[in-house]
Scaffold this motif. Structure first.
Motif, PDB file in Angstrom:
ATOM      1  N   SER A  56      42.563  54.120  39.478  1.00  0.00           N
ATOM      2  CA  SER A  56      43.007  52.892  40.124  1.00  0.00           C
ATOM      3  C   SER A  56      41.924  52.187  40.933  1.00  0.00           C
ATOM      4  O   SER A  56      42.186  51.132  41.509  1.00  0.00           O
TER       5      SER A  56
ATOM      6  N   ASP B 260      42.650  46.767  38.127  1.00  0.00           N
ATOM      7  CA  ASP B 260      44.088  46.758  38.355  1.00  0.00           C
ATOM      8  C   ASP B 260      44.787  47.341  37.123  1.00  0.00           C
ATOM      9  O   ASP B 260      44.620  46.821  36.018  1.00  0.00           O
ATOM     10  N   PRO B 261      45.563  48.432  37.297  1.00  0.00           N
ATOM     11  CA  PRO B 261      46.229  49.028  36.135  1.00  0.00           C
ATOM     12  C   PRO B 261      47.107  48.039  35.380  1.00  0.00           C
ATOM     13  O   PRO B 261      47.376  48.222  34.188  1.00  0.00           O
TER      14      PRO B 261
ATOM     15  N   LEU C 247      44.984  56.460  33.669  1.00  0.00           N
ATOM     16  CA  LEU C 247      44.958  55.002  33.572  1.00  0.00           C
ATOM     17  C   LEU C 247      45.656  54.527  32.301  1.00  0.00           C
ATOM     18  O   LEU C 247      46.416  53.545  32.320  1.00  0.00           O
TER      19      LEU C 247
ATOM     20  N   ASP D 277      50.666  55.104  40.296  1.00  0.00           N
ATOM     21  CA  ASP D 277      49.479  54.599  39.607  1.00  0.00           C
ATOM     22  C   ASP D 277      48.318  55.591  39.584  1.00  0.00           C
ATOM     23  O   ASP D 277      47.523  55.596  38.654  1.00  0.00           O
ATOM     24  N   ASN D 278      48.195  56.402  40.618  1.00  0.00           N
ATOM     25  CA  ASN D 278      47.061  57.334  40.656  1.00  0.00           C
ATOM     26  C   ASN D 278      47.481  58.800  40.655  1.00  0.00           C
ATOM     27  O   ASN D 278      46.700  59.669  41.013  1.00  0.00           O
TER      28      ASN D 278
END
Length: 340
Positions: A66, A70-71, A199, A221-222
């Motif tokens: 991340s 931006d994912p 990702l 996200d991470n």
């Protein structure tokens, strides 16, 4: 889309494997060159310790997942293009026996693929500066001086000992330092592939696709799923066991003619630098660190002991890694756009 995600994951695992045999020299070049261990034994031990180091944390993986883009704008093809660019650069440098950075190849590949997909502004260039370019200079510099002063201290400690005694003891000590370096290498480098797979998984979820079990997907996200950690740890371990003799020769004999005491100093300094970076989630180049440490112990004897021509070629590869892997990933992204 599931099939494309699977292709990305397989490519990431291949990259992780290549990272292993490309960077095997980071952990074992000195211990092999000094004759402390035969190469097959050394790579087996290093592979096991790479695995153990890889499963100790995910801070670096979170940075990769991340920290640079931006994912929400990253697609499966972006990740695949980034991996293809990194793999291509790794294979080129491995073929010519150049100890370049797999980590920077991956980040450069991600930069090229993101720019090809969404434009120059889509990539987080400030993160590249703070998390890659600053450590690119700082980590080898720190490693060089730590190794330099460790070597000076060791020479002072053993100044009244017979050379035979010093040789025997330093050979035993080098076993410990080589193991520490292998553990450190796994703790930082294996996490790059963990981050890139995470990702890809996040991109899959954000695109609204289904077909993957919930346990296999990141919860944020991470967040790095456990299966990603284990698979990447195994991939880099088996890659390390495959070895990289050309780069081992460059690092172990072409920079300086290294002794067991020098090998111990270089590996100890390198392991300390890399483990510190892993703790803070900084994706440093283990290749840069250990090469700088080898130069540091050589310079502690006399400046002319280092073959600066070889060192200069290595530094040139360091500088070119990010832009050239980015260029390769950019081309790969444009090609993939025609296919998908």
């Amino acid at each position: 889309m599931v099939s494309l995600l699977v292709a990305v994951i397989i490519t990431a695992i291949v990259f992780d494997y290549i990272n292993g045999f490309h960077d095997a020299a980071n952990a074992i070049a000195t211990v092999v060159s000094t004759g402390v261990l035969p190469i097959r034994t050394a790579v087996m031990i290093a592979g096991v310790l790479n695995f153990l180091g890889a499963v100790t944390g995910t801070e670096v993986a979170k940075t990769i997942a991340s920290g640079f883009a931006d994912p929400g704008i990253v697609t499966q093809t972006v990740v695949l293009a980034a991996l293809l660019g990194a793999v291509a650069w790794n294979l080129i440098t491995w073929w010519y026996g150049i100890p370049s950075s797999s980590s920077h190849a991956l980040i450069g590949g991600l930069a090229g693929a993101v720019v090809a997909q969404a434009g120059v502004s889509a990539f987080k260039w400030s993160a590249l500066y703070h998390k890659v370019l600053v450590p690119l200079v700082a980590s080898p510099t720190i490693g060089f001086f730590v190794a330099f002063f460790v070597m000076i201290a060791l020479l002072w400690i053993v100044r009244r000992r017979r050379s035979g005694w010093v040789h025997r003891v330093s050979r035993r000590a080098q076993l410990v330092s080589a193991c520490s370096m292998a553990f450190a290498h796994g703790s930082n480098d294996a996490q790059k592939s963990m981050g890139i797979i995470t990702l890809a998984l996040v991109a899959f979820v954000k695109a609204g696709h289904a077909g993957m079990p919930s346990w296999a997907m990141p919860q944020a996200d991470n967040h790095v799923p456990l299966w990603v950690v284990v698979v990447c740890a195994l991939a880099i371990a088996f890659g390390t066991m495959a070895g990289g003799k050309k780069i081992i020769k460059t690092m172990g004999t072409k920079i300086i003619r290294i002794t067991p005491l020098q090998g111990f100093a270089a590996e100890t300094a390198g392991a300390a630098t890399i483990l510190s970076a892993s703790h803070f989630g900084v994706p440093v180049s283990t290749t840069h660190c250990i090469n700088a440490c080898i130069m540091g112990v050589g310079a502690s004897k006399r400046v002319s002991a280092v073959r600066w021509g070889v060192a200069g070629n290595i530094v040139t590869a360091w500088v070119l890694t990010i832009p050239l892997s980015a260029a390769m990933a950019y081309v790969a992204m444009k090609a993939l756009d025609m296919v998908f």
